[in-house]
Design an enzyme around this catalytic site. Structure first.
Site, PDB file in Angstrom:
ATOM      1  N   TRP A   1      -7.521 -37.952  30.810  1.00  0.00           N
ATOM      2  CA  TRP A   1      -6.766 -37.762  32.042  1.00  0.00           C
ATOM      3  C   TRP A   1      -6.163 -36.360  32.167  1.00  0.00           C
ATOM      4  CZ3 TRP A   1      -2.407 -36.278  29.714  1.00  0.00           C
ATOM      5  CH2 TRP A   1      -2.138 -36.797  28.447  1.00  0.00           C
ATOM      6  N   ASN A   2      -6.228 -35.541  31.113  1.00  0.00           N
ATOM      7  CA  ASN A   2      -5.464 -34.283  31.191  1.00  0.00           C
ATOM      8  C   ASN A   2      -6.146 -33.204  32.029  1.00  0.00           C
ATOM      9  OD1 ASN A   2      -7.323 -34.191  29.072  1.00  0.00           O
ATOM     10  ND2 ASN A   2      -6.138 -32.712  27.893  1.00  0.00           N
TER      11      ASN A   2
ATOM     12  N   GLU B   1      -8.856 -44.089  33.768  1.00  0.00           N
ATOM     13  CA  GLU B   1      -8.289 -45.028  34.749  1.00  0.00           C
ATOM     14  C   GLU B   1      -6.972 -44.481  35.301  1.00  0.00           C
ATOM     15  OE1 GLU B   1      -9.484 -45.941  31.747  1.00  0.00           O
ATOM     16  OE2 GLU B   1     -11.322 -46.796  32.593  1.00  0.00           O
TER      17      GLU B   1
ATOM     18  N   CYS C   1      -5.575 -29.908  24.807  1.00  0.00           N
ATOM     19  CA  CYS C   1      -5.991 -30.045  23.403  1.00  0.00           C
ATOM     20  C   CYS C   1      -5.912 -28.712  22.654  1.00  0.00           C
ATOM     21  CB  CYS C   1      -7.388 -30.640  23.311  1.00  0.00           C
ATOM     22  SG  CYS C   1      -8.596 -29.791  24.321  1.00  0.00           S
TER      23      CYS C   1
ATOM     24  N   GLY D   1     -11.263 -36.786  23.826  1.00  0.00           N
ATOM     25  CA  GLY D   1     -10.038 -37.571  23.729  1.00  0.00           C
ATOM     26  C   GLY D   1      -9.417 -37.436  22.355  1.00  0.00           C
ATOM     27  N   SER D   2      -8.706 -38.468  21.954  1.00  0.00           N
ATOM     28  CA  SER D   2      -7.941 -38.363  20.706  1.00  0.00           C
ATOM     29  C   SER D   2      -8.827 -38.568  19.480  1.00  0.00           C
ATOM     30  CB  SER D   2      -6.811 -39.389  20.710  1.00  0.00           C
ATOM     31  OG  SER D   2      -7.350 -40.692  20.655  1.00  0.00           O
TER      32      SER D   2
ATOM     33  N   LYS E   1     -17.456 -42.764  32.063  1.00  0.00           N
ATOM     34  CA  LYS E   1     -16.187 -43.467  32.290  1.00  0.00           C
ATOM     35  C   LYS E   1     -15.100 -42.415  32.342  1.00  0.00           C
ATOM     36  CE  LYS E   1     -13.040 -45.122  29.628  1.00  0.00           C
ATOM     37  NZ  LYS E   1     -11.887 -44.660  30.436  1.00  0.00           N
ATOM     38  N   ALA E   2     -14.578 -42.194  33.547  1.00  0.00           N
ATOM     39  CA  ALA E   2     -13.458 -41.262  33.660  1.00  0.00           C
ATOM     40  C   ALA E   2     -12.177 -42.049  33.406  1.00  0.00           C
ATOM     41  CB  ALA E   2     -13.459 -40.617  35.033  1.00  0.00           C
TER      42      ALA E   2
ATOM     43  N   GLU F   1      -0.635 -34.114  16.440  1.00  0.00           N
ATOM     44  CA  GLU F   1      -0.862 -33.396  17.697  1.00  0.00           C
ATOM     45  C   GLU F   1       0.233 -33.773  18.704  1.00  0.00           C
ATOM     46  OE1 GLU F   1      -4.431 -34.382  19.882  1.00  0.00           O
ATOM     47  OE2 GLU F   1      -4.419 -32.411  20.820  1.00  0.00           O
TER      48      GLU F   1
ATOM     49  N   GLU G   1     -15.323 -34.047  21.365  1.00  0.00           N
ATOM     50  CA  GLU G   1     -14.316 -33.020  21.682  1.00  0.00           C
ATOM     51  C   GLU G   1     -12.961 -33.656  21.463  1.00  0.00           C
ATOM     52  OE1 GLU G   1     -14.441 -29.813  22.894  1.00  0.00           O
ATOM     53  OE2 GLU G   1     -16.547 -29.905  22.331  1.00  0.00           O
TER      54      GLU G   1
HETATM   55  P1  NAD Z   1      -5.880 -42.422  23.802  1.00  0.00           P
HETATM   56  O1  NAD Z   1      -6.477 -42.029  22.527  1.00  0.00           O
HETATM   57  O2  NAD Z   1      -5.446 -43.830  23.968  1.00  0.00           O
HETATM   58  O3  NAD Z   1      -6.878 -42.127  25.002  1.00  0.00           O
HETATM   59  C1  NAD Z   1      -7.540 -40.897  25.176  1.00  0.00           C
HETATM   60  C2  NAD Z   1      -8.712 -41.157  26.131  1.00  0.00           C
HETATM   61  O4  NAD Z   1      -9.647 -41.993  25.487  1.00  0.00           O
HETATM   62  C3  NAD Z   1      -8.283 -41.913  27.403  1.00  0.00           C
HETATM   63  O5  NAD Z   1      -8.931 -41.360  28.508  1.00  0.00           O
HETATM   64  C4  NAD Z   1      -8.738 -43.346  27.168  1.00  0.00           C
HETATM   65  O6  NAD Z   1      -9.131 -43.997  28.378  1.00  0.00           O
HETATM   66  C5  NAD Z   1      -9.933 -43.155  26.267  1.00  0.00           C
HETATM   67  N1  NAD Z   1     -10.122 -44.282  25.360  1.00  0.00           N
HETATM   68  C6  NAD Z   1      -9.177 -44.929  24.646  1.00  0.00           C
HETATM   69  N2  NAD Z   1      -9.736 -45.909  23.899  1.00  0.00           N
HETATM   70  C7  NAD Z   1     -11.071 -45.875  24.151  1.00  0.00           C
HETATM   71  C8  NAD Z   1     -12.191 -46.626  23.696  1.00  0.00           C
HETATM   72  N3  NAD Z   1     -12.066 -47.596  22.783  1.00  0.00           N
HETATM   73  N4  NAD Z   1     -13.407 -46.309  24.196  1.00  0.00           N
HETATM   74  C9  NAD Z   1     -13.564 -45.312  25.094  1.00  0.00           C
HETATM   75  N5  NAD Z   1     -12.553 -44.557  25.559  1.00  0.00           N
HETATM   76  C10 NAD Z   1     -11.314 -44.839  25.093  1.00  0.00           C
HETATM   77  O7  NAD Z   1      -4.673 -41.469  24.043  1.00  0.00           O
HETATM   78  P2  NAD Z   1      -3.737 -41.185  25.283  1.00  0.00           P
HETATM   79  O8  NAD Z   1      -2.424 -41.878  25.091  1.00  0.00           O
HETATM   80  O9  NAD Z   1      -4.425 -41.362  26.585  1.00  0.00           O
HETATM   81  O10 NAD Z   1      -3.539 -39.649  25.027  1.00  0.00           O
HETATM   82  C11 NAD Z   1      -2.759 -39.222  23.954  1.00  0.00           C
HETATM   83  C12 NAD Z   1      -3.539 -38.562  22.875  1.00  0.00           C
HETATM   84  O11 NAD Z   1      -4.890 -38.357  23.229  1.00  0.00           O
HETATM   85  C13 NAD Z   1      -2.961 -37.193  22.622  1.00  0.00           C
HETATM   86  O12 NAD Z   1      -2.067 -37.245  21.554  1.00  0.00           O
HETATM   87  C14 NAD Z   1      -4.148 -36.344  22.333  1.00  0.00           C
HETATM   88  O13 NAD Z   1      -4.335 -36.277  20.950  1.00  0.00           O
HETATM   89  C15 NAD Z   1      -5.309 -37.083  22.843  1.00  0.00           C
HETATM   90  N6  NAD Z   1      -6.012 -36.477  23.949  1.00  0.00           N
HETATM   91  C16 NAD Z   1      -6.864 -35.458  23.679  1.00  0.00           C
HETATM   92  C17 NAD Z   1      -7.555 -34.877  24.708  1.00  0.00           C
HETATM   93  C18 NAD Z   1      -8.508 -33.745  24.460  1.00  0.00           C
HETATM   94  O14 NAD Z   1      -8.834 -33.043  25.392  1.00  0.00           O
HETATM   95  N7  NAD Z   1      -9.014 -33.553  23.253  1.00  0.00           N
HETATM   96  C19 NAD Z   1      -7.359 -35.308  26.008  1.00  0.00           C
HETATM   97  C20 NAD Z   1      -6.481 -36.364  26.252  1.00  0.00           C
HETATM   98  C21 NAD Z   1      -5.821 -36.955  25.206  1.00  0.00           C
END
Ligand code: NAD
Length: 491
Positions: free
Chosen positions: A164-165, A191, A297, A241-242, A188-189, A394, A263
């Site tokens: 989402w960022n 939600e 990130c 993502g994370s 999947k973008a 992070e 990433e």
């Molecule tokens: P999160 O790990 O819950 O989610 C991150 C993303 O992954 C979200 O878009 C979510 O929809 C997706 N996601 C979560 N579980 C998934 C699964 N099982 N299968 C597929 N997609 C899934 O974290 P958050 O609370 O949304 O964000 C916080 C943390 O995420 C931050 O501390 C940061 O580390 C990380 N983050 C990193 C980036 C990046 O660009 N690398 C971007 C956003 C968040």
């Protein structure tokens, strides 16, 4: 602390928030699950609209569409594909103001940042469209009667997941690379920021991307990733993502021997060396630290300052933080918006209290702002102990922890001490120190004398637990290609 309000409390902008739907096989559909979830405006905490959830049969239809779409799209000439992508980039630019407003509404960043992200991401579409024309193979001198060659082909249908960022930048990186390479994609973008993704997909579809080539879904992330990754139709996984979620998805991909591009997060150190200009370093660190309210990130997140510069640097960094105009990103003059969701607000408060309990000094900020929405003060912590959570995990929030160093080798060891390796920054006037640091810092993205983030012209991506695979540049395109070695006996 403001929390999520009841679903009845609609945001005033709800009336003109775009409709959100799934895009499967060239059609906008509501999804068969019957489930949906609210989308919030982080500047008010109120509901903007709803995002429908895909059911298992929607996902199967998306996969089958991507399989058919791949057959068609991969057979197009690279010129024809590039023409469609250039049209999509132009259409996104044409609609940038409208899309930027949608992004600010659902994600919170100031309008100028949203517009900049959209425009920047269209440059990547154009670059990939042209680089695809240069995805050359090669012929290798070999036996006289055998032509030995290397050819590159599109990997196949891609399953992609974006956060989402960067509601436009992240989807565009995956969609543009996949489509330019000749792949189809089910993406999947987030939600939490679905309407921006819908508006982008609309631009691609209106520019001539055939039905089935690009499919957009929303739903329960874990259910979607499990179904898409375990399908034999999927030939490549791309995730942003994370780190914990990335490891989980990489594990699912490993069960299928599915290639994956990851990433993930980081914890970028900034080394301000004894010969640097502390005021320039503070201004550039602050600009990158507080952009998107720290939810980037590659954001600088551990500031290591030579002890001789510490006081001047800290004073300048605090001033930069205090000069930020925090507010609703739609308002003129706002330079930092809210955090994107209540999770980040709670995480920010927890990082500050943990650091203070361990002895850090609060130089500025440190609190949730008492107003509707999810706002946190731009924060600087000084003298932060190395075992504070913010030095180890992070942060993804607008908090800059500052520590001092005396010896550069020790600072370099500290910078490299975490399992992350996405971005790293250093300020120095010495060419020798810069050379030492650019080779010594364990990170995939290194910037000297500024805190530059990702750029479309060059590959970005992490090392260590920050992931594998690149986005941007020639390498980003090649991540969506497979390589075949062909030997052809001529006689
Ligand atoms: P999160 O790990 O819950 O989610 C991150 C993303 O992954 C979200 O878009 C979510 O929809 C997706 N996601 C979560 N579980 C998934 C699964 N099982 N299968 C597929 N997609 C899934 O974290 P958050 O609370 O949304 O964000 C916080 C943390 O995420 C931050 O501390 C940061 O580390 C990380 N983050 C990193 C980036 C990046 O660009 N690398 C971007 C956003 C968040």
């Amino acid at each position: 602390m403001s929390t999520v309000l009841s679903e009845q409390e609609l945001d005033p902008a709800a009336a003109d928030y775009p409709a959100v739907a799934l895009f499967i096989d060239g059609a906008w559909v509501a999804g068969s699950s019957g489930r949906r979830e609210p989308v919030y405006n982080p500047a008010s905490g109120r509901v903007l609209g709803h995002v429908p959830h895909a059911g298992a049969d929607d996902l199967q239809r998306a996969l089958e569409a991507a399989q058919r779409g791949f057959g068609e799209w991969s057979a197009w000439t690279v010129d024809a594909r590039a023409a469609v992508l250039h049209r999509a980039a132009a259409l996104i630019r044409e609609r940038a103001d409208v899309i930027a407003r949608t992004m600010t509404l659902e994600q919170g960043k100031p309008l100028s940042g949203a517009r900049g992200e959209i425009m920047g991401s269209t440059k990547l579409i154009d670059i990939y469209a042209e680089e695809a024309k240069r995805a050359y193979g090669r012929i290798i001198p070999f036996e006289r009667d055998v032509e030995l060659s290397v050819i590159h082909e599109p990997a196949g249908p891609v399953a992609a997941f974006v956060p989402w960022n960067f509601p436009a930048g992240s989807p565009n990186r995956k969609i543009a690379a996949a489509l330019a390479a000749g792949c189809s994609i089910v993406i999947k973008a987030s939600e939490e920021t679905p309407a921006t993704a819908c508006e982008l997909v609309r631009c691609y579809a209106e520019s001539g991307v055939p039905a089935g080539v690009l499919n957009l879904v929303f739903g329960v992330p874990a259910e979607i990733s499990e179904q898409l990754i375990s399908s034999p139709i999927t030939r490549l996984l791309a995730f942003t993502g994370s780190i914990p979620v990335g490891k989980h998805l990489a594990g699912l991909a490993a069960q299928q021997m599915l290639p994956a591009r990851m990433e993930l997060g980081g914890h970028a150190p900034v080394l301000v060396c004894a010969d640097a200009d502390p005021l320039v370093a503070a201004a550039r660190t602050a600009a990158a630290k507080f952009a998107n309210a720290g939810q980037v990130c590659t954001a600088p997140s551990r500031v290591l300052v030579h002890e001789s510069l510490h006081d001047r640097f800290l004073e300048a960094l605090v001033e930069e933080a205090r000069n930020l105009n925090v507010g609703d990103g739609l308002q003129d003059g706002v330079t930092m918006g809210p955090l994107a969701n209540p999770r980040r607000l709670e995480a920010s408060a927890a990082f500050v209290s943990d650091a203070r309990v361990r002895g850090a000094e609060l130089a500025t900020g440190g609190s949730v702002i008492n107003r509707p929405g999810w706002f946190f003060e731009p924060t600087v912590l000084a003298g932060v102990p190395l075992d504070a959570r913010i030095m180890l995990e992070e942060p993804f929030c607008p908090i800059a922890p500052v520590v001092t160093f005396t010896d550069l080798d020790e600072a370099l060891a500290l910078a490299n001490s975490l399992p992350y390796g996405l971005a790293a920054y250093a300020f120095t006037e010495s060419a020798a120190t810069a050379t030492k640091l650019k080779h010594g810092l364990q990170a995939g993205i290194i910037s000297i004398n500024h805190c530059g983030g990702s750029v479309p012209e060059a590959p970005s991506g992490g090392v260590k637990q920050s992931g594998y695979g690149k986005e941007g540049g020639l390498e980003g395109l090649h991540d969506y290609l497979i390589t075949k070695r062909v030997s052809h006996r001529l006689a």
